[in-house]
Design an enzyme around this catalytic site. Structure first.
Site, PDB file in Angstrom:
ATOM      1  N   HIS A   1      15.026   7.847   0.867  1.00 32.34           N
ATOM      2  CA  HIS A   1      14.398   8.084   2.076  1.00 32.34           C
ATOM      3  C   HIS A   1      15.163   6.740   2.893  1.00 32.34           C
ATOM      4  CE1 HIS A   1      10.862  10.629   1.120  1.00 32.34           C
ATOM      5  NE2 HIS A   1      12.013  11.421   1.339  1.00 32.34           N
TER       6      HIS A   1
ATOM      7  N   GLY B   1       4.071   7.717  -9.761  1.00 30.10           N
ATOM      8  CA  GLY B   1       3.514   7.229  -8.500  1.00 30.10           C
ATOM      9  C   GLY B   1       4.074   7.809  -7.330  1.00 30.10           C
TER      10      GLY B   1
ATOM     11  N   ARG C   1      -2.086   8.599 -10.590  1.00 31.25           N
ATOM     12  CA  ARG C   1      -3.387   8.362 -10.750  1.00 31.25           C
ATOM     13  C   ARG C   1      -4.146   9.958 -10.753  1.00 31.25           C
ATOM     14  NH1 ARG C   1      -4.897   4.415  -6.963  1.00 31.25           N
ATOM     15  NH2 ARG C   1      -4.774   2.674  -8.677  1.00 31.25           N
TER      16      ARG C   1
ATOM     17  N   PRO D   1       0.806  -1.336   0.106  1.00 30.01           N
ATOM     18  CA  PRO D   1      -0.201  -0.069  -0.103  1.00 30.01           C
ATOM     19  C   PRO D   1       0.923   1.159   0.095  1.00 30.01           C
ATOM     20  CG  PRO D   1      -0.177  -1.082   2.015  1.00 30.01           C
ATOM     21  CD  PRO D   1       0.610  -2.060   1.141  1.00 30.01           C
ATOM     22  N   ASP D   2       0.316   2.263  -0.558  1.00 28.37           N
ATOM     23  CA  ASP D   2       1.165   3.781  -0.492  1.00 28.37           C
ATOM     24  C   ASP D   2       0.733   4.357   0.483  1.00 28.37           C
ATOM     25  OD1 ASP D   2      -1.366   4.527  -1.068  1.00 28.37           O
ATOM     26  OD2 ASP D   2      -0.956   5.630  -3.050  1.00 28.37           O
ATOM     27  N   PHE D   3       0.943   5.606   0.824  1.00 27.56           N
ATOM     28  CA  PHE D   3       0.459   6.330   1.933  1.00 27.56           C
ATOM     29  C   PHE D   3      -0.997   6.769   1.893  1.00 27.56           C
ATOM     30  CE2 PHE D   3       4.786   8.062   4.165  1.00 27.56           C
ATOM     31  CZ  PHE D   3       4.999   6.851   4.675  1.00 27.56           C
ATOM     32  N   ARG D   4      -1.089   7.591   0.688  1.00 26.97           N
ATOM     33  CA  ARG D   4      -2.224   8.585   0.661  1.00 26.97           C
ATOM     34  C   ARG D   4      -3.472   8.236  -0.077  1.00 26.97           C
ATOM     35  NH1 ARG D   4       2.434  11.356   1.340  1.00 26.97           N
ATOM     36  NH2 ARG D   4       2.743  12.947   2.859  1.00 26.97           N
TER      37      ARG D   4
ATOM     38  N   GLN E   1      11.594   7.354  -3.342  1.00 25.77           N
ATOM     39  CA  GLN E   1      11.257   7.544  -1.976  1.00 25.77           C
ATOM     40  C   GLN E   1      10.845   6.383  -1.350  1.00 25.77           C
ATOM     41  OE1 GLN E   1       8.533  11.444  -1.893  1.00 25.77           O
ATOM     42  NE2 GLN E   1       8.374  10.437  -3.724  1.00 25.77           N
ATOM     43  N   ASN E   2      10.933   5.234  -2.151  1.00 33.85           N
ATOM     44  CA  ASN E   2      10.467   4.040  -1.648  1.00 33.85           C
ATOM     45  C   ASN E   2      11.433   3.263  -0.847  1.00 33.85           C
ATOM     46  OD1 ASN E   2       8.243   4.470  -2.650  1.00 33.85           O
ATOM     47  ND2 ASN E   2       8.270   2.950  -4.370  1.00 33.85           N
ATOM     48  N   ILE E   3      10.986   2.469   0.177  1.00 29.81           N
ATOM     49  CA  ILE E   3      11.834   1.676   1.068  1.00 29.81           C
ATOM     50  C   ILE E   3      11.850   0.172   1.193  1.00 29.81           C
ATOM     51  CG2 ILE E   3      12.231   3.713   2.608  1.00 29.81           C
ATOM     52  CD1 ILE E   3       9.867   2.671   4.435  1.00 29.81           C
ATOM     53  N   ASP E   4      11.150  -0.261  -0.192  1.00 26.02           N
ATOM     54  CA  ASP E   4      10.705  -1.446  -0.165  1.00 26.02           C
ATOM     55  C   ASP E   4      11.884  -2.388  -0.862  1.00 26.02           C
ATOM     56  OD1 ASP E   4      10.602  -0.878  -2.922  1.00 26.02           O
ATOM     57  OD2 ASP E   4       8.418  -0.693  -2.600  1.00 26.02           O
TER      58      ASP E   4
ATOM     59  N   SER F   1       2.789  11.618  -4.551  1.00 27.57           N
ATOM     60  CA  SER F   1       2.124  12.828  -4.527  1.00 27.57           C
ATOM     61  C   SER F   1       2.675  13.840  -4.309  1.00 27.57           C
ATOM     62  CB  SER F   1       1.224  12.459  -3.146  1.00 27.57           C
ATOM     63  OG  SER F   1       2.068  12.298  -2.120  1.00 27.57           O
TER      64      SER F   1
ATOM     65  N   CYS G   1      21.726   2.661  15.321  1.00 24.13           N
ATOM     66  CA  CYS G   1      21.409   2.962  16.595  1.00 24.13           C
ATOM     67  C   CYS G   1      20.606   4.391  16.469  1.00 24.13           C
ATOM     68  CB  CYS G   1      22.387   3.293  17.678  1.00 24.13           C
ATOM     69  SG  CYS G   1      21.785   4.266  19.026  1.00 24.13           S
TER      70      CYS G   1
HETATM   71  P1  CNA Z   1       1.975   8.870  -1.570  1.00 18.81           P
HETATM   72  O1  CNA Z   1       1.875   9.987  -0.814  1.00 18.81           O
HETATM   73  O2  CNA Z   1       1.178   7.614  -0.923  1.00 18.81           O
HETATM   74  O3  CNA Z   1       1.395   9.037  -2.964  1.00 18.81           O
HETATM   75  C1  CNA Z   1       1.308   7.927  -3.867  1.00 18.81           C
HETATM   76  C2  CNA Z   1       1.067   8.479  -5.210  1.00 18.81           C
HETATM   77  O4  CNA Z   1       0.785   7.440  -6.120  1.00 18.81           O
HETATM   78  C3  CNA Z   1      -0.547   9.084  -5.118  1.00 18.81           C
HETATM   79  O5  CNA Z   1      -0.407  10.381  -5.653  1.00 18.81           O
HETATM   80  C4  CNA Z   1      -1.330   7.786  -5.801  1.00 18.81           C
HETATM   81  O6  CNA Z   1      -2.437   8.477  -6.332  1.00 18.81           O
HETATM   82  C5  CNA Z   1      -0.339   7.351  -6.870  1.00 18.81           C
HETATM   83  N1  CNA Z   1      -0.645   5.825  -7.015  1.00 18.81           N
HETATM   84  C6  CNA Z   1      -0.794   5.000  -6.108  1.00 18.81           C
HETATM   85  N2  CNA Z   1      -0.959   3.711  -6.862  1.00 18.81           N
HETATM   86  C7  CNA Z   1      -1.097   4.166  -8.187  1.00 18.81           C
HETATM   87  C8  CNA Z   1      -1.576   3.290  -9.092  1.00 18.81           C
HETATM   88  N3  CNA Z   1      -1.754   2.048  -9.136  1.00 18.81           N
HETATM   89  N4  CNA Z   1      -1.559   4.029 -10.519  1.00 18.81           N
HETATM   90  C9  CNA Z   1      -1.363   5.196 -10.562  1.00 18.81           C
HETATM   91  N5  CNA Z   1      -0.920   6.147  -9.228  1.00 18.81           N
HETATM   92  C10 CNA Z   1      -1.047   5.481  -8.102  1.00 18.81           C
HETATM   93  O7  CNA Z   1       3.350   8.230  -1.638  1.00 18.81           O
HETATM   94  P2  CNA Z   1       4.692   8.952  -2.054  1.00 18.81           P
HETATM   95  O8  CNA Z   1       5.798   7.937  -2.353  1.00 18.81           O
HETATM   96  O9  CNA Z   1       4.757  10.042  -2.692  1.00 18.81           O
HETATM   97  O10 CNA Z   1       5.003   9.586  -0.448  1.00 18.81           O
HETATM   98  C11 CNA Z   1       6.590   9.389  -0.093  1.00 18.81           C
HETATM   99  C12 CNA Z   1       6.542   8.427   1.033  1.00 18.81           C
HETATM  100  C13 CNA Z   1       5.704   7.142   0.924  1.00 18.81           C
HETATM  101  C14 CNA Z   1       8.250   7.943   1.091  1.00 18.81           C
HETATM  102  O11 CNA Z   1       8.779   8.509   2.311  1.00 18.81           O
HETATM  103  C15 CNA Z   1       8.003   6.297   1.444  1.00 18.81           C
HETATM  104  O12 CNA Z   1       8.883   5.999   2.292  1.00 18.81           O
HETATM  105  C16 CNA Z   1       6.705   6.145   1.667  1.00 18.81           C
HETATM  106  N6  CNA Z   1       6.185   4.846   1.380  1.00 18.81           N
HETATM  107  C17 CNA Z   1       6.836   3.994   0.809  1.00 18.81           C
HETATM  108  C18 CNA Z   1       6.093   2.648   0.534  1.00 18.81           C
HETATM  109  C19 CNA Z   1       7.118   1.716  -0.248  1.00 18.81           C
HETATM  110  O13 CNA Z   1       8.352   1.702  -0.251  1.00 18.81           O
HETATM  111  N7  CNA Z   1       6.688   1.033  -1.232  1.00 18.81           N
HETATM  112  C20 CNA Z   1       5.054   2.470   0.833  1.00 18.81           C
HETATM  113  C21 CNA Z   1       4.330   3.399   1.525  1.00 18.81           C
HETATM  114  C22 CNA Z   1       4.885   4.673   1.845  1.00 18.81           C
END
Ligand code: CNA
Length: 390
Positions: free
Chosen positions: A209, A280, A306, A116-119, A189-192, A282, A217
């Site tokens: 990130h 992908g 999206r 899952p993403d954040f927002r 920005q991903n940490i996965d 925000s 520590c």
């Molecule tokens: P966010 O704020 O959740 O934004 C994600 C964006 O991607 C949004 O605009 C969504 O509309 C869009 N989106 C999601 N799924 C889809 C899709 N299938 N098709 C099209 N668009 C899509 O996440 P950001 O990355 O902007 O925020 C940064 C944070 C999120 C970072 O610091 C990460 O560490 C953190 N994060 C990372 C993970 C990961 O590593 N996979 C998961 C969750 C959060």
């Protein structure tokens, strides 16, 4: 304290401090949910406030219920739409005009991998944080909050730790950019850890990130074996520093913490870029979000997401800006098709998955090992039959 720790500390102090912070509540992309009020109260850093000049406009692709939840659309005079820019960008790429491509990504590239993403309203982590018992969503990545109570983050870490997810088509598309000799750098920005797992070499990747590949520590930065930290966290234990006994945390960058030194490669990369692809994200987390404004003014920028985000919400769009809205994996598949790369990507996925034994990868540590053997110049591990370098 060991020399290396002193060095690490002084390095952190000597460098210009660039810390991670979220944008102001007024410009949130989405998903205030039950946390909306708290988030508004939770003031972001001065840096984020300074950098935040966005005005929120409408976003095509949100459902009406999402729009209500976002509460952002009532006064939108214009709505950013897909601009058909994919075709323009493909044309430029085919003409050989894009040889230094910078890719900027966020959690949206990994939702197709089941993370899952954040927002995103409903499915995003911020909409589902009740279980973690935090007063506001960002608390889970707040280093002071962690210092007081690491459990919320450790609960989330169990979900995010690399090993249970596999890279998807979008990751391999980016790897293919490298394979074709076009990728200047990927900033994620991903940490996965999925970028490394799909074979994007270390020197082409900036994990802005941080990652789970190392741990230390959170107070004195003494390194701690990443695997031991993972084992402890997975077992519900709290790893403690061998030097000062404070809590150890994976080297994921929290709000208020410095970004890795590698992040500063952006000062060279972005002015050199001839195409910027944003996928992908925000664009809510600073200073990362503002990177997209640092390419030269004539450089084409392509947003695949999206919703319209960041500077792509403002109309008219900047000359050379393109927006392709919709599900990212579908869009990227179309992008690959238009470039004639589809077969190559499928082959690449197959060979990489075989090499990494990805189908049987369950809680493997490969992604988090921090090791990368790929040769970034030749992409020598790839066994794709036709590898034109464009
Ligand atoms: P966010 O704020 O959740 O934004 C994600 C964006 O991607 C949004 O605009 C969504 O509309 C869009 N989106 C999601 N799924 C889809 C899709 N299938 N098709 C099209 N668009 C899509 O996440 P950001 O990355 O902007 O925020 C940064 C944070 C999120 C970072 O610091 C990460 O560490 C953190 N994060 C990372 C993970 C990961 O590593 N996979 C998961 C969750 C959060």
């Amino acid at each position: 304290m060991s020399k290396s720790n002193e060095d690490k500390r002084s390095l952190r102090c000597a460098a210009v401090r660039t810390t991670r912070s979220s944008r102001s509540a007024e410009s949130q992309d989405s998903g205030l949910g039950q946390y909306g009020k708290q988030r508004k109260k939770h003031s972001d850093s001065a840096l984020a406030q300074d950098l935040c000049q966005m005005s929120v406009s409408g976003q095509e692709g949100a459902t009406s219920s999402e729009e209500k939840q976002l509460g952002q659309h009532q006064n939108s005079p214009a709505v950013a739409k897909s601009t058909g820019g994919l075709a323009s960008v493909v044309r430029l790429m085919k003409l050989g005009r894009c040889k230094n491509v910078v890719v900027v990504t966020g959690a949206g590239i990994s939702t197709a991998s089941g993370i899952p993403d954040f927002r995103t309203p409903g499915t995003g982590l911020y909409a589902n944080l009740e279980a973690y018992n935090v007063p506001y969503p960002e608390a889970i990545f707040n280093v002071d909050y962690f210092s007081n109570d690491p459990q919320p983050f450790f609960s989330l870490a169990k979900v995010l730790y690399p090993g249970s997810h596999r890279p998807n088509y979008i990751h391999y598309f980016i790897r293919m950019l490298h394979h074709k000799g076009l990728l200047l750098r990927m900033y994620t920005q991903n940490i996965d850890g999925l970028e490394k797992l799909c074979g994007i070499p270390d020197d082409k990747l900036v994990e802005a990130h941080g990652s789970f590949a190392t741990a230390s520590c959170h107070l004195c930065y003494t390194p701690y074996p990443a695997e031991e930290a993972k084992r402890a966290i997975m077992n519900g234990d709290t790893p403690s520093c061998t030097f000062c006994t404070a809590t150890v945390k994976p080297d994921v960058v929290f709000f208020g913490e410095d970004l890795p030194q590698k992040y500063f490669l952006h000062t060279k990369d972005f002015p050199k870029a001839d195409l910027l692809i944003i996928m992908g994200t925000s664009l809510q987390i600073e200073p990362f979000a503002s990177l997209v404004n640092t390419v030269r003014s004539k450089v084409p920028r392509l947003l695949l997401n999206r919703h319209a985000v960041g500077p792509f919400q403002r109309l008219p769009l900047r000359r050379g800006d393109h927006v392709e809205l919709g599900d990212l994996e579908n869009t990227v598949r179309r992008f690959a098709e238009m470039l004639g790369w589809s077969d190559d990507i499928v082959e690449l996925m197959k060979s990489q998955e075989q090499e990494q034994h990805i189908p049987t990868l369950v809680r493997s540590t490969t992604a988090g090992s921090g090791e990368d053997e790929s040769d970034s110049e030749t992409d020598s591990k790839c066994s794709v039959s036709s590898c034109p370098s464009n």
